[in-house]
Design a protein around this motif. Structure first.
Motif, PDB file in Angstrom:
ATOM      1  N   ILE A   1       0.880  -1.138  -0.048  1.00 28.24           N
ATOM      2  CA  ILE A   1      -0.037  -0.133  -0.111  1.00 28.24           C
ATOM      3  C   ILE A   1       0.854   1.379   0.043  1.00 28.24           C
ATOM      4  O   ILE A   1       1.757   1.259   0.983  1.00 28.24           O
ATOM      5  N   ILE A   2       0.701   2.108  -0.952  1.00 32.56           N
ATOM      6  CA  ILE A   2       1.475   3.349  -1.096  1.00 32.56           C
ATOM      7  C   ILE A   2       0.727   4.471  -0.701  1.00 32.56           C
ATOM      8  O   ILE A   2      -0.467   4.558  -1.220  1.00 32.56           O
ATOM      9  N   ARG A   3       0.862   5.176   0.341  1.00 32.23           N
ATOM     10  CA  ARG A   3       0.411   6.681   0.427  1.00 32.23           C
ATOM     11  C   ARG A   3       1.083   7.848   0.071  1.00 32.23           C
ATOM     12  O   ARG A   3       2.336   7.860   0.813  1.00 32.23           O
ATOM     13  N   THR A   4       0.690   8.489  -0.839  1.00 38.21           N
ATOM     14  CA  THR A   4       1.330   9.791  -1.040  1.00 38.21           C
ATOM     15  C   THR A   4       0.854  10.832   0.097  1.00 38.21           C
ATOM     16  O   THR A   4      -0.030  10.757   0.671  1.00 38.21           O
ATOM     17  N   GLY A   5       1.543  12.196   0.115  1.00 36.15           N
ATOM     18  CA  GLY A   5       0.935  13.094   0.804  1.00 36.15           C
ATOM     19  C   GLY A   5       1.833  13.203   2.375  1.00 36.15           C
ATOM     20  O   GLY A   5       1.280  13.897   3.081  1.00 36.15           O
ATOM     21  N   GLY A   6       2.595  12.126   2.728  1.00 37.13           N
ATOM     22  CA  GLY A   6       3.123  11.958   3.897  1.00 37.13           C
ATOM     23  C   GLY A   6       2.616  11.625   5.120  1.00 37.13           C
ATOM     24  O   GLY A   6       3.105  11.370   6.171  1.00 37.13           O
ATOM     25  N   GLU A   7       1.129  11.213   5.153  1.00 35.70           N
ATOM     26  CA  GLU A   7       0.374  10.578   6.258  1.00 35.70           C
ATOM     27  C   GLU A   7       0.919   9.135   6.266  1.00 35.70           C
ATOM     28  O   GLU A   7       0.923   8.282   5.364  1.00 35.70           O
TER      29      GLU A   7
ATOM     30  N   HIS B   1       4.091   1.736   2.415  1.00 32.52           N
ATOM     31  CA  HIS B   1       5.051   2.748   1.878  1.00 32.52           C
ATOM     32  C   HIS B   1       4.403   4.142   1.881  1.00 32.52           C
ATOM     33  O   HIS B   1       3.526   4.356   1.331  1.00 32.52           O
ATOM     34  N   SER B   2       5.024   5.157   2.785  1.00 33.39           N
ATOM     35  CA  SER B   2       4.458   6.389   2.589  1.00 33.39           C
ATOM     36  C   SER B   2       5.622   7.236   2.189  1.00 33.39           C
ATOM     37  O   SER B   2       6.711   7.193   2.436  1.00 33.39           O
ATOM     38  N   THR B   3       5.136   8.147   1.186  1.00 29.70           N
ATOM     39  CA  THR B   3       5.958   9.048   0.451  1.00 29.70           C
ATOM     40  C   THR B   3       5.628  10.377   0.650  1.00 29.70           C
ATOM     41  O   THR B   3       4.312  10.771   0.615  1.00 29.70           O
ATOM     42  N   PRO B   4       6.137  11.577   1.121  1.00 33.61           N
ATOM     43  CA  PRO B   4       5.907  12.806   1.285  1.00 33.61           C
ATOM     44  C   PRO B   4       5.279  13.672   0.086  1.00 33.61           C
ATOM     45  O   PRO B   4       4.579  14.440   0.086  1.00 33.61           O
ATOM     46  N   VAL B   5       5.611  13.097  -1.020  1.00 31.81           N
ATOM     47  CA  VAL B   5       5.246  13.661  -2.290  1.00 31.81           C
ATOM     48  C   VAL B   5       3.682  13.497  -2.808  1.00 31.81           C
ATOM     49  O   VAL B   5       3.153  12.465  -2.190  1.00 31.81           O
TER      50      VAL B   5
ATOM     51  N   ASN C   1       9.703   3.709  -8.727  1.00 37.88           N
ATOM     52  CA  ASN C   1      10.658   2.865  -8.594  1.00 37.88           C
ATOM     53  C   ASN C   1      11.078   2.823  -7.288  1.00 37.88           C
ATOM     54  O   ASN C   1      11.482   1.939  -6.716  1.00 37.88           O
ATOM     55  N   GLN C   2      11.204   4.044  -6.376  1.00 40.10           N
ATOM     56  CA  GLN C   2      11.430   3.877  -4.887  1.00 40.10           C
ATOM     57  C   GLN C   2      10.641   3.043  -4.240  1.00 40.10           C
ATOM     58  O   GLN C   2      10.937   2.312  -3.289  1.00 40.10           O
ATOM     59  N   SER C   3       9.342   2.979  -4.491  1.00 40.37           N
ATOM     60  CA  SER C   3       8.235   2.322  -3.721  1.00 40.37           C
ATOM     61  C   SER C   3       8.657   0.859  -4.092  1.00 40.37           C
ATOM     62  O   SER C   3       8.414  -0.215  -3.133  1.00 40.37           O
ATOM     63  N   ILE C   4       8.932   0.562  -5.280  1.00 40.93           N
ATOM     64  CA  ILE C   4       9.262  -1.005  -5.656  1.00 40.93           C
ATOM     65  C   ILE C   4      10.740  -1.556  -4.851  1.00 40.93           C
ATOM     66  O   ILE C   4      10.634  -2.363  -4.333  1.00 40.93           O
ATOM     67  N   VAL C   5      11.562  -0.739  -4.938  1.00 41.78           N
ATOM     68  CA  VAL C   5      12.818  -0.923  -4.276  1.00 41.78           C
ATOM     69  C   VAL C   5      12.458  -0.873  -2.618  1.00 41.78           C
ATOM     70  O   VAL C   5      13.066  -2.121  -1.938  1.00 41.78           O
TER      71      VAL C   5
END
Ligand code: IPE
Ligand code: IPE
Ligand code: MG
Length: 230
Positions: free
Chosen positions: A176-182, A199-203, A214-218
């Motif tokens: 599960i990828i969450r964008t927006g940093g939460e 996986h959370s990304t601030p983007v 790519n980062q989320s797959i890595v």
């Protein structure tokens, strides 16, 4: 990359509002930019060999936002689903809907139904669109159906319950990828995510692109999934 990719990626597409705010734009522009980012991301996932993608586009709690914002999301969703389902159809993508269609305006409901119908025989990536979706509501709905069908207590198990979810037939999300940093699920796939990697990304979602994919797959590949075992 194809070898160790997740089979099912679910994405909480968050951050449209902050993306718009940071540019001095209207909130609806943020949602538009968010919708425009769906197809390129899905195409990339398809190229990577991912079989199932679920995207969280509108939660049952999002109705509590200002009416003007909700109206703009519903209007955008209607036009996007029509244009995109044609284009995605050409890419052999099968579209499914997860969520309460009864609670949607008639026109949007029929646009969604049409896109599901038109892409039903496609054999490529399955895109499950969570729109007017809430995980708790999904579980309640499943229980009600089970009771209505008079299913006996000893027949009730996890496999049976899975069959009553909006996501029946789709494997649980691996990532599960969450964008927006939460770092929260916000009522997304709460039953299905029991053993999902997170996986959370601030983007913000409209900026989520190749680098972040790519980062989320890595990140996923670096995880050791144990499912409770040694
Ligand atoms: C996600 O973006 C889209 C929906 C919830 C419909 P947001 O609109 O929640 O963006 P932020 O979190 O306010 O930045
Ligand atoms: C989750 O985002 C819902 C979607 C992305 C559709 P929200 O913005 O609604 O979640 P909260 O309010 O920050 O938990
Ligand atoms: Mg948000």
């Amino acid at each position: 990359m194809k070898e160790h990719v997740p089979k099912h990626i679910a994405v909480i597409m968050d951050g449209n509002g902050r993306w718009a705010n940071s540019r001095g734009l209207d909130i609806s522009e943020g949602h538009l930019a968010g919708y425009q980012n769906i197809r390129p991301v899905i195409s990339k996932f398809a190229q990577l060999g991912i079989k199932y993608v679920t995207i969280y586009a509108f939660s049952t709690e999002n109705w509590d936002r200002p009416k003007s914002e909700v109206d703009s999301i519903l209007e955008l969703a209607g036009s996007v689903i029509k244009d995109e389902s044609n284009l995605m159809g050409r890419e052999n993508i099968r579209i499914l809907h997860a969520g309460d269609s009864e609670g949607l305006p008639n026109s949007l409901r029929s646009d969604i139904e049409q896109s599901v119908e038109e892409t039903k025989n496609n054999t490529g990536l399955t895109l499950c669109v969570a729109f007017n979706y809430g995980g708790r509501g999904e579980i309640i709905r499943a229980i009600k159906k089970i009771i209505r069908e008079g299913i006996e207590e000893d027949k009730i198990n996890e496999t049976l319950l899975c069959g009553y979810m909006y996501t029946h037939g789709i494997p649980d999300p691996d990532l599960i990828i969450r964008t927006g940093g939460e770092f929260r699920l916000s009522n997304f796939l709460i039953w299905q995510s029991a053993y999902s990697e997170f996986h959370s990304t601030p983007v913000f979602w409209p900026d989520f692109g190749l680098k972040e994919i790519n980062q989320s797959i890595v990140t996923y590949r670096s995880r050791k999934r144990r499912f409770g075992r040694r």
